[in-house]
Motif scaffolding. Sequence first.
Motif, PDB file in Angstrom:
ATOM      1  N   GLU A  69       0.834  -1.208   0.000  1.00  0.00           N
ATOM      2  CA  GLU A  69       0.000   0.000   0.000  1.00  0.00           C
ATOM      3  C   GLU A  69       0.868   1.257   0.000  1.00  0.00           C
ATOM      4  O   GLU A  69       1.955   1.267   0.561  1.00  0.00           O
ATOM      5  N   ARG A  72      -1.553   7.478   2.083  1.00  0.00           N
ATOM      6  CA  ARG A  72      -1.753   8.794   1.477  1.00  0.00           C
ATOM      7  C   ARG A  72      -2.196   9.883   2.441  1.00  0.00           C
ATOM      8  O   ARG A  72      -1.892  11.043   2.244  1.00  0.00           O
ATOM      9  N   TYR A  97      -5.202   4.755   1.961  1.00  0.00           N
ATOM     10  CA  TYR A  97      -4.124   4.171   1.153  1.00  0.00           C
ATOM     11  C   TYR A  97      -4.633   3.847  -0.243  1.00  0.00           C
ATOM     12  O   TYR A  97      -5.830   3.872  -0.516  1.00  0.00           O
ATOM     13  N   ARG A  98      -3.664   3.548  -1.107  1.00  0.00           N
ATOM     14  CA  ARG A  98      -3.984   3.032  -2.438  1.00  0.00           C
ATOM     15  C   ARG A  98      -2.941   1.998  -2.806  1.00  0.00           C
ATOM     16  O   ARG A  98      -1.827   1.996  -2.282  1.00  0.00           O
ATOM     17  N   ARG A 105      -8.273   1.799  -3.926  1.00  0.00           N
ATOM     18  CA  ARG A 105      -8.088   2.625  -2.734  1.00  0.00           C
ATOM     19  C   ARG A 105      -8.805   1.999  -1.558  1.00  0.00           C
ATOM     20  O   ARG A 105      -9.715   1.203  -1.721  1.00  0.00           O
ATOM     21  N   ASP A 132     -12.075  -1.376   1.401  1.00  0.00           N
ATOM     22  CA  ASP A 132     -11.491  -1.128   0.087  1.00  0.00           C
ATOM     23  C   ASP A 132     -12.573  -0.558  -0.801  1.00  0.00           C
ATOM     24  O   ASP A 132     -13.741  -0.889  -0.688  1.00  0.00           O
TER      25      ASP A 132
END
Length: 133
Positions: A69, A72, A97-98, A105, A132
């Motif tokens: 991951e 972000r 996160y992505r 994401r 997710d």
Amino acid sequence: MHDDDRCPCLSGDTYGACCGRYHSGAATAPTAEALMRSRYSAFAVGDEAYLLATWAPATRPDTAGLGDEQWRRLDVHRTERGGPFDTAGVVEFTAFYRYPATGARGSLHETSRFVREGGRWYYVDGDREASDR
């Protein structure tokens, strides 16, 4: 990550003035929230040694579970106790996160528990919910 880069925990400080000083061992996190932010940043920069060193020995796993991951954003929702004179604290947060390979994401919402032993804060465990998108 360089000391003059923006810190991943989004405090507004540079990495060197914020979480980087904890990762390098130049300082220890003075509060449960500071430890939680530094642990988030350790996930973001891939510092498994720091994650394991700041995990309470009684609940520490063999590995920190770093994945692929890209972390972000971090939103801190609340803290309970966890100050410099407390022995326990709680921090509730959401981390976003992505996955670079797929662009998928997700987010992780957690209420984390911390203890202070020997003048140092440690992550104990948390109640978490991942999603997710």
